[in-house]
Each structure stands twice: as C-alpha cells, then as structure tokens.
Design a protein around this motif. Sequence first.
Motif, PDB file in Angstrom:
ATOM      1  N   GLY A  29     -16.082 -30.789   6.134  1.00  0.00           N
ATOM      2  CA  GLY A  29     -15.610 -32.150   5.888  1.00  0.00           C
ATOM      3  C   GLY A  29     -14.190 -32.024   5.351  1.00  0.00           C
ATOM      4  N   ILE A  30     -13.616 -33.142   4.971  1.00  0.00           N
ATOM      5  CA  ILE A  30     -12.306 -33.092   4.317  1.00  0.00           C
ATOM      6  C   ILE A  30     -12.342 -34.083   3.152  1.00  0.00           C
ATOM      7  CG2 ILE A  30     -11.374 -34.712   6.042  1.00  0.00           C
ATOM      8  CD1 ILE A  30      -8.572 -33.518   5.538  1.00  0.00           C
ATOM      9  N   GLY A  31     -11.852 -33.652   2.002  1.00  0.00           N
ATOM     10  CA  GLY A  31     -11.818 -34.547   0.850  1.00  0.00           C
ATOM     11  C   GLY A  31     -10.533 -35.359   0.846  1.00  0.00           C
ATOM     12  N   LYS A  32     -10.485 -36.385   0.013  1.00  0.00           N
ATOM     13  CA  LYS A  32      -9.268 -37.208  -0.099  1.00  0.00           C
ATOM     14  C   LYS A  32      -8.075 -36.375  -0.561  1.00  0.00           C
ATOM     15  CE  LYS A  32     -10.713 -41.594   0.544  1.00  0.00           C
ATOM     16  NZ  LYS A  32     -11.500 -42.339  -0.444  1.00  0.00           N
ATOM     17  N   THR A  33      -8.339 -35.264  -1.223  1.00  0.00           N
ATOM     18  CA  THR A  33      -7.254 -34.378  -1.672  1.00  0.00           C
ATOM     19  C   THR A  33      -6.781 -33.460  -0.551  1.00  0.00           C
ATOM     20  OG1 THR A  33      -8.821 -32.657  -2.324  1.00  0.00           O
ATOM     21  CG2 THR A  33      -8.203 -34.263  -4.027  1.00  0.00           C
ATOM     22  N   GLY A  34      -7.524 -33.458   0.565  1.00  0.00           N
ATOM     23  CA  GLY A  34      -7.236 -32.501   1.642  1.00  0.00           C
ATOM     24  C   GLY A  34      -8.039 -31.224   1.493  1.00  0.00           C
ATOM     25  N   HIS A  35      -8.990 -31.227   0.535  1.00  0.00           N
ATOM     26  CA  HIS A  35      -9.766 -29.991   0.342  1.00  0.00           C
ATOM     27  C   HIS A  35     -10.705 -29.724   1.517  1.00  0.00           C
ATOM     28  CE1 HIS A  35     -13.135 -32.204  -2.168  1.00  0.00           C
ATOM     29  NE2 HIS A  35     -13.437 -32.263  -0.886  1.00  0.00           N
ATOM     30  N   ILE A  36     -10.975 -28.436   1.747  1.00  0.00           N
ATOM     31  CA  ILE A  36     -12.048 -27.989   2.642  1.00  0.00           C
ATOM     32  C   ILE A  36     -12.919 -27.077   1.798  1.00  0.00           C
ATOM     33  CG2 ILE A  36     -11.012 -28.310   4.925  1.00  0.00           C
ATOM     34  CD1 ILE A  36      -9.908 -25.474   4.822  1.00  0.00           C
ATOM     35  N   GLY A  37     -14.248 -27.253   1.861  1.00  0.00           N
ATOM     36  CA  GLY A  37     -15.082 -26.712   0.795  1.00  0.00           C
ATOM     37  C   GLY A  37     -14.547 -27.358  -0.481  1.00  0.00           C
ATOM     38  N   PHE A  38     -14.533 -26.613  -1.575  1.00  0.00           N
ATOM     39  CA  PHE A  38     -13.858 -27.128  -2.775  1.00  0.00           C
ATOM     40  C   PHE A  38     -12.536 -26.380  -2.983  1.00  0.00           C
ATOM     41  CE2 PHE A  38     -17.824 -29.196  -4.746  1.00  0.00           C
ATOM     42  CZ  PHE A  38     -17.325 -30.479  -4.575  1.00  0.00           C
TER      43      PHE A  38
ATOM     44  N   ASN B 202     -23.771 -22.177   2.995  1.00  0.00           N
ATOM     45  CA  ASN B 202     -23.083 -23.408   2.604  1.00  0.00           C
ATOM     46  C   ASN B 202     -21.735 -23.083   1.979  1.00  0.00           C
ATOM     47  OD1 ASN B 202     -25.781 -24.944   2.958  1.00  0.00           O
ATOM     48  ND2 ASN B 202     -24.256 -26.489   2.387  1.00  0.00           N
ATOM     49  N   LEU B 203     -20.868 -24.081   2.046  1.00  0.00           N
ATOM     50  CA  LEU B 203     -19.505 -23.894   1.552  1.00  0.00           C
ATOM     51  C   LEU B 203     -19.415 -23.805   0.042  1.00  0.00           C
ATOM     52  CD1 LEU B 203     -17.720 -26.603   3.727  1.00  0.00           C
ATOM     53  CD2 LEU B 203     -17.156 -24.154   3.748  1.00  0.00           C
ATOM     54  N   ASP B 204     -20.217 -24.620  -0.669  1.00  0.00           N
ATOM     55  CA  ASP B 204     -19.921 -24.761  -2.096  1.00  0.00           C
ATOM     56  C   ASP B 204     -21.088 -25.347  -2.883  1.00  0.00           C
ATOM     57  OD1 ASP B 204     -19.766 -27.306  -0.997  1.00  0.00           O
ATOM     58  OD2 ASP B 204     -17.596 -27.474  -1.232  1.00  0.00           O
ATOM     59  N   GLU B 205     -20.932 -25.324  -4.188  1.00  0.00           N
ATOM     60  CA  GLU B 205     -21.881 -25.943  -5.122  1.00  0.00           C
ATOM     61  C   GLU B 205     -21.120 -26.269  -6.398  1.00  0.00           C
ATOM     62  OE1 GLU B 205     -24.122 -27.828  -6.205  1.00  0.00           O
ATOM     63  OE2 GLU B 205     -25.941 -26.726  -5.609  1.00  0.00           O
ATOM     64  N   TYR B 206     -21.503 -27.356  -7.041  1.00  0.00           N
ATOM     65  CA  TYR B 206     -20.920 -27.654  -8.353  1.00  0.00           C
ATOM     66  C   TYR B 206     -21.274 -26.548  -9.341  1.00  0.00           C
ATOM     67  CZ  TYR B 206     -20.137 -32.458  -6.741  1.00  0.00           C
ATOM     68  OH  TYR B 206     -19.711 -33.570  -6.067  1.00  0.00           O
ATOM     69  N   PHE B 207     -20.462 -26.430 -10.414  1.00  0.00           N
ATOM     70  CA  PHE B 207     -20.735 -25.409 -11.429  1.00  0.00           C
ATOM     71  C   PHE B 207     -20.375 -25.951 -12.812  1.00  0.00           C
ATOM     72  CE2 PHE B 207     -19.772 -21.808 -14.121  1.00  0.00           C
ATOM     73  CZ  PHE B 207     -20.831 -20.956 -13.845  1.00  0.00           C
ATOM     74  N   PRO B 208     -21.199 -25.805 -13.814  1.00  0.00           N
ATOM     75  CA  PRO B 208     -22.583 -25.361 -13.666  1.00  0.00           C
ATOM     76  C   PRO B 208     -23.443 -26.483 -13.113  1.00  0.00           C
ATOM     77  CG  PRO B 208     -22.094 -25.859 -15.975  1.00  0.00           C
ATOM     78  CD  PRO B 208     -20.839 -26.124 -15.202  1.00  0.00           C
ATOM     79  N   MET B 209     -24.497 -26.097 -12.443  1.00  0.00           N
ATOM     80  CA  MET B 209     -25.363 -27.091 -11.807  1.00  0.00           C
ATOM     81  C   MET B 209     -26.718 -26.456 -11.499  1.00  0.00           C
ATOM     82  SD  MET B 209     -25.931 -30.047 -10.405  1.00  0.00           S
ATOM     83  CE  MET B 209     -24.395 -30.961 -10.229  1.00  0.00           C
ATOM     84  N   ALA B 210     -27.792 -27.106 -11.977  1.00  0.00           N
ATOM     85  CA  ALA B 210     -29.141 -26.612 -11.661  1.00  0.00           C
ATOM     86  C   ALA B 210     -29.473 -26.990 -10.222  1.00  0.00           C
ATOM     87  CB  ALA B 210     -30.159 -27.237 -12.611  1.00  0.00           C
TER      88      ALA B 210
END
Length: 252
Positions: free
Chosen positions: A143-152, A74-82
């Motif tokens: 995907g693409i975020g509103k900021t133009g991000h790919i992954g985070f 996977n591309l990413d995960e929030y941090f910190p995050m259980a």
Amino acid sequence: MKWNSHQVKIYPTAQEAALQVAQRVAEVIREKQKRNQWAVLGLATGKTPVKVYEELIRLHQQEQLSFENVISFNLDEYFPMAATHPQSYHHFMQQQLFDQVNIPPEQTHIPKGDWSTDQLQEACLAYEERIKQVGGIDLQLLGIGKTGHIGFNEPGSSIDTTTRQVVLDPLTRQEAIADFGSLEQVPSQAITVGIETIAQAREIVLMAWNASKASIVQQAIQGPVSAAVPASYLQLWPQASFVLDQDTAALL
Ligand code: PGA
C-alpha cells in the motif's frame, strides 16, 4: 496475462483494480503449484488490500485456489504490540485472510510486536534470513501511506534499509486515530521490513484506490526519486508496478 513491468495500470473502480491484483496473486500461486514450488508472497495490511484478500478468499472457496504452497511475509507490525490486540497486524491478517484460507500457520510470518528490546536486532536479522532461505519473495504487495511510506518505511528511509525498528511519522499516527480511538493509543513505533528488503522481490505491486492518496501517488510516480517519498523508489525498480483506480490517478 503477464503484466509488463514498470507500469501504471489504471482501472475505473477500486473493485476492478483489486480483482486484477487478486488474479495476479492467484496466477503466481498456481504457476508455482504446477512446478511443485513455494509461492512466496509479501503481504500488506491496511484498508487497501482488504478487497484483494476478499477475492482471494472467494477464489479459495469457489474456485479451488489452494494456499498450501504459499509462504507469506508481512511487511510490518506496530511496536510494542500484542498479537492479540484488535489493532495488531497479526489480528488483521488472521481476520482478513489466514483464518479463511488453507495456508498452514507455520508458513506465515509477521514481524512480532512483542519481541523484547534485547532480542530485537537479532529477530530482525532472522526475518531477513528466513526470506532468503525460502528463495526470496516472488510477489510483494504494497500500500502507500499519506507520507509516501511503503511498509512503515517513513520519509527519510534510505534505499539500503532492511528489517528494523522505526519511529512512525506523526502523519501516519494521525491517520491511525480512527482505528485506535485516540492519538495516545496509537503506537509511536513499529517493526518494518526495509526498502532493500522490498527491492529484492521479483515482482512488486503498489496498490492505491483512495482519492485522498492522489497527491502522494502523483509524487511517487512522477516526482523525484527521493527518501522524502519512499514509494518513489519504485521508479528505480523495473519489476515494480502501480495499480490504481481512476480517482487516485487523477493528478497524473
Ligand atoms: P491504507 O494504508 O491501506 O489503510 O490506506 C496504507 C498504508 O499506510 O500503507
């Protein structure tokens, strides 16, 4: 059908676009199965890939698509995050895909939101290493975020970035309020693979089917290649394509 590289594919509806992406994923898995090889998939989270995963689950249940030879990153995960948090990407992947297909759990990889600060750098390096060890990513979904991000990889991410801890753009956090309930509950950081990590995939598909993304999609495809819109880096990569629905392609 083999998709030509570096193209923009526009479908009448999100459903049709998602089915095409799922078909391509299934094709890669089956091609690799025929050759007795791993199919290494780069997977994305968010609303966009949900329809793709639904179709992959249907293909598994009704058309014998097996995931036994799939290795996923996977591309990413929030941090910190259980991992058990209902908004974690670990939870998302279990619910939306992994629990419903026959992918062996040890073949799935997601950056961990509970890596301790002192092991984080090493864990990010190990994530990169693991991708290389299995031969690199065959097909990367984005995907693409509103900021133009790919992954985070938020605006400002340079082209040589690899897996690392990042600070989320305020707009990205704003967009996540609906999921978390309030801005205070949205994590301010994440772990993400880098732009260079993504660029190394042998095939890259950026999916967007939401009219509210029309402007950022237009900038990514037709604007200057710039760290200000990380998805614009795809213009540099001949193995990358954009899959859109008509509404999201409206400004092209
Ligand atoms: P979405 O998010 O699929 O929920 O729109 C995409 C992203 O932020 O990459």
